[in-house]
Scaffold this motif. Structure first.
Motif, mmCIF file in Angstrom:
data_model
loop_
_atom_site.group_PDB
_atom_site.id
_atom_site.type_symbol
_atom_site.label_atom_id
_atom_site.label_comp_id
_atom_site.label_asym_id
_atom_site.label_seq_id
_atom_site.Cartn_x
_atom_site.Cartn_y
_atom_site.Cartn_z
ATOM 1 N N LYS A 175 6.657 12.130 -10.063
ATOM 2 C CA LYS A 175 7.770 11.857 -10.971
ATOM 3 C C LYS A 175 7.361 12.158 -12.401
ATOM 4 C CE LYS A 175 10.715 8.096 -12.680
ATOM 5 N NZ LYS A 175 11.010 6.637 -12.613
ATOM 6 N N CYS A 176 8.295 12.701 -13.144
ATOM 7 C CA CYS A 176 8.092 12.975 -14.560
ATOM 8 C C CYS A 176 9.317 12.481 -15.324
ATOM 9 C CB CYS A 176 7.907 14.467 -14.785
ATOM 10 S SG CYS A 176 7.802 14.948 -16.534
ATOM 11 N N HIS A 235 14.798 16.005 -24.823
ATOM 12 C CA HIS A 235 14.730 17.437 -24.522
ATOM 13 C C HIS A 235 15.700 17.833 -23.417
ATOM 14 C CE1 HIS A 235 10.378 17.751 -26.267
ATOM 15 N NE2 HIS A 235 11.308 17.670 -27.194
ATOM 16 N N ASN A 236 15.933 19.150 -23.303
ATOM 17 C CA ASN A 236 16.880 19.617 -22.290
ATOM 18 C C ASN A 236 16.278 20.652 -21.345
ATOM 19 O OD1 ASN A 236 16.777 21.743 -24.123
ATOM 20 N ND2 ASN A 236 18.683 21.102 -25.123
ATOM 21 N N VAL A 275 11.050 25.903 -13.679
ATOM 22 C CA VAL A 275 11.681 25.659 -14.970
ATOM 23 C C VAL A 275 13.092 25.143 -14.724
ATOM 24 C CG1 VAL A 275 12.459 26.651 -17.152
ATOM 25 C CG2 VAL A 275 10.380 27.519 -16.065
ATOM 26 N N TYR A 276 13.452 24.081 -15.419
ATOM 27 C CA TYR A 276 14.810 23.551 -15.364
ATOM 28 C C TYR A 276 15.379 23.523 -16.779
ATOM 29 C CZ TYR A 276 14.864 22.054 -10.506
ATOM 30 O OH TYR A 276 14.872 22.040 -9.130
ATOM 31 N N ASN A 277 16.534 24.134 -16.963
ATOM 32 C CA ASN A 277 17.264 24.064 -18.229
ATOM 33 C C ASN A 277 18.572 23.332 -17.988
ATOM 34 O OD1 ASN A 277 15.302 25.562 -19.501
ATOM 35 N ND2 ASN A 277 16.355 27.509 -19.200
ATOM 36 N N PHE A 278 18.806 22.283 -18.741
ATOM 37 C CA PHE A 278 20.042 21.493 -18.569
ATOM 38 C C PHE A 278 20.251 21.140 -17.090
ATOM 39 C CE2 PHE A 278 21.398 21.917 -22.854
ATOM 40 C CZ PHE A 278 21.037 23.201 -23.259
ATOM 41 N N LYS A 279 19.212 20.723 -16.431
ATOM 42 C CA LYS A 279 19.212 20.274 -15.033
ATOM 43 C C LYS A 279 19.327 21.420 -14.025
ATOM 44 C CE LYS A 279 22.845 17.732 -15.185
ATOM 45 N NZ LYS A 279 23.906 16.824 -14.699
ATOM 46 N N GLU A 280 19.448 22.637 -14.469
ATOM 47 C CA GLU A 280 19.581 23.751 -13.539
ATOM 48 C C GLU A 280 18.263 24.515 -13.437
ATOM 49 O OE1 GLU A 280 23.175 22.516 -12.670
ATOM 50 O OE2 GLU A 280 22.309 24.320 -11.734
ATOM 51 N N GLN A 281 17.858 24.798 -12.216
ATOM 52 C CA GLN A 281 16.623 25.542 -12.035
ATOM 53 C C GLN A 281 16.826 26.985 -12.452
ATOM 54 O OE1 GLN A 281 14.350 24.904 -8.366
ATOM 55 N NE2 GLN A 281 13.932 27.084 -8.286
ATOM 56 N N SER A 316 9.008 21.128 -3.471
ATOM 57 C CA SER A 316 10.452 21.120 -3.663
ATOM 58 C C SER A 316 10.793 20.325 -4.914
ATOM 59 C CB SER A 316 11.120 20.486 -2.433
ATOM 60 O OG SER A 316 12.503 20.351 -2.640
ATOM 61 N N PRO A 317 11.270 20.985 -5.969
ATOM 62 C CA PRO A 317 11.595 20.262 -7.199
ATOM 63 C C PRO A 317 12.998 19.682 -7.158
ATOM 64 C CG PRO A 317 11.940 22.585 -7.541
ATOM 65 C CD PRO A 317 11.466 22.429 -6.118
ATOM 66 N N GLU A 318 13.171 18.664 -7.994
ATOM 67 C CA GLU A 318 14.494 18.053 -8.143
ATOM 68 C C GLU A 318 14.644 17.581 -9.581
ATOM 69 O OE1 GLU A 318 15.020 14.462 -5.936
ATOM 70 O OE2 GLU A 318 17.099 14.167 -6.579
ATOM 71 N N CYS A 319 15.791 17.850 -10.169
ATOM 72 C CA CYS A 319 16.041 17.449 -11.559
ATOM 73 C C CYS A 319 17.421 16.788 -11.627
ATOM 74 C CB CYS A 319 15.967 18.660 -12.480
ATOM 75 S SG CYS A 319 16.000 18.262 -14.248
ATOM 76 N N PRO A 320 17.480 15.484 -11.424
ATOM 77 C CA PRO A 320 18.782 14.809 -11.394
ATOM 78 C C PRO A 320 19.466 14.720 -12.760
ATOM 79 C CG PRO A 320 16.993 13.226 -11.237
ATOM 80 C CD PRO A 320 16.364 14.580 -11.157
ATOM 81 N N ASN A 321 18.691 14.740 -13.822
ATOM 82 C CA ASN A 321 19.246 14.732 -15.181
ATOM 83 C C ASN A 321 18.203 15.312 -16.123
ATOM 84 O OD1 ASN A 321 17.493 12.474 -16.116
ATOM 85 N ND2 ASN A 321 18.735 11.313 -14.642
ATOM 86 N N SER A 322 18.559 15.475 -17.374
ATOM 87 C CA SER A 322 17.664 16.166 -18.315
ATOM 88 C C SER A 322 16.402 15.389 -18.633
ATOM 89 C CB SER A 322 18.411 16.449 -19.623
ATOM 90 O OG SER A 322 19.425 17.389 -19.425
ATOM 91 N N SER A 323 16.355 14.115 -18.245
ATOM 92 C CA SER A 323 15.189 13.292 -18.577
ATOM 93 C C SER A 323 14.201 13.125 -17.433
ATOM 94 C CB SER A 323 15.640 11.889 -19.018
ATOM 95 O OG SER A 323 16.426 11.968 -20.173
#
Lengths: 114, 114
Positions: free
Chosen positions: A22-23, A29-30, A48-54, A65-72
């Motif tokens: 977890k990070c 940041h976005n 790389v994730y920008n605005f939650k999009e890979q 397997s990455p996951e970015c539920p929100n910008s934080s």
């Protein structure tokens, strides 16, 4: 304090385990990044994730397997890893369009695969 | 593809001596340049960055670096080494205004001898 936290700091897992890294960034940041740091090799950008999009996947095996539920928040889900995946995994973040283009790093998770 | 070289994977200096860590990049277009430091069991911390405002850049902890376009270099210096400077130092470049697509050098480990 860099404003980027990572948990756990150390992780030992078997090849058949499933675990997640977890990070979290507290800098507003976005963009967020996963890097792999192996001994005697340059830092390798993984995702790389920008605005939650890979936006980038640098030929990383599907056992990561990455996951970015929100910008934080950024996660890295791990399953059926190999011993050569043992490394320090670093998370970083940056702010797109702010005029300040440096990346801020977390302390890393030291992963050992048995 | 852009690349970053750091001459000397390991540099040793005596306490109080000059520190010089070398960084060269391969590009005909001046990039944004960074130096990061990594202390044991920690992530990367930004020391300084060059963004075309001034060729001599001052950073934290008494470090500075000079951008020389003709030599495609961005060497890091500190007039007087301290024991706490012992760490791994990474040079990095990006051509990206948005702080993405970083290319890191392989790193130089600095040892400071008493």
């Amino acid at each position: 304090e860099t404003g980027v936290t990572q948990t756990p700091r150390h992780l030992v897992m078997g090849m058949t385990n499933k675990k997640s890294l977890k990070c979290e960034q507290h800098l507003g940041h976005n963009a967020m990044y996963w890097y792999k740091q192996s001994a005697k090799k340059p830092l390798e950008l993984m995702f790389v994730y920008n605005f939650k999009e890979q936006t980038e996947n640098n030929s990383v095996p599907s056992r990561f397997s990455p996951e970015c539920p929100n910008s934080s928040h950024l996660f890295l889900h791990l399953h059926t890893l190999q011993p050569e995946d043992s490394a320090l995994y670093l998370c970083a973040s940056s702010h797109l369009y702010s005029g300040s283009n440096e990346q801020f790093f977390g302390p890393g998770t030291r992963l050992t695969v048995l | 593809a852009q690349s970053v070289t750091q001459l000397g994977s390991h540099v040793s200096v005596s306490e109080g001596a000059l520190v010089l860590l070398r960084c060269n990049y391969s590009s005909s277009v001046p990039p944004y340049l960074f130096w990061y430091v990594q202390y044991p069991n920690q992530g990367l911390q930004l020391l300084l960055k060059y963004t075309s405002a001034a060729t001599l850049v001052k950073g934290i902890n008494g470090f500075e670096a000079e951008f020389k376009k003709s030599e495609t270099s961005f060497h890091l210096t500190k007039p007087s080494a301290h024991m706490r400077d012992a760490a791994e130092y990474f040079c990095a470049v990006t051509f990206d205004n948005y702080g993405q697509n970083f290319v890191f050098g392989p790193g130089t480990r600095l040892s400071v001898l008493p």
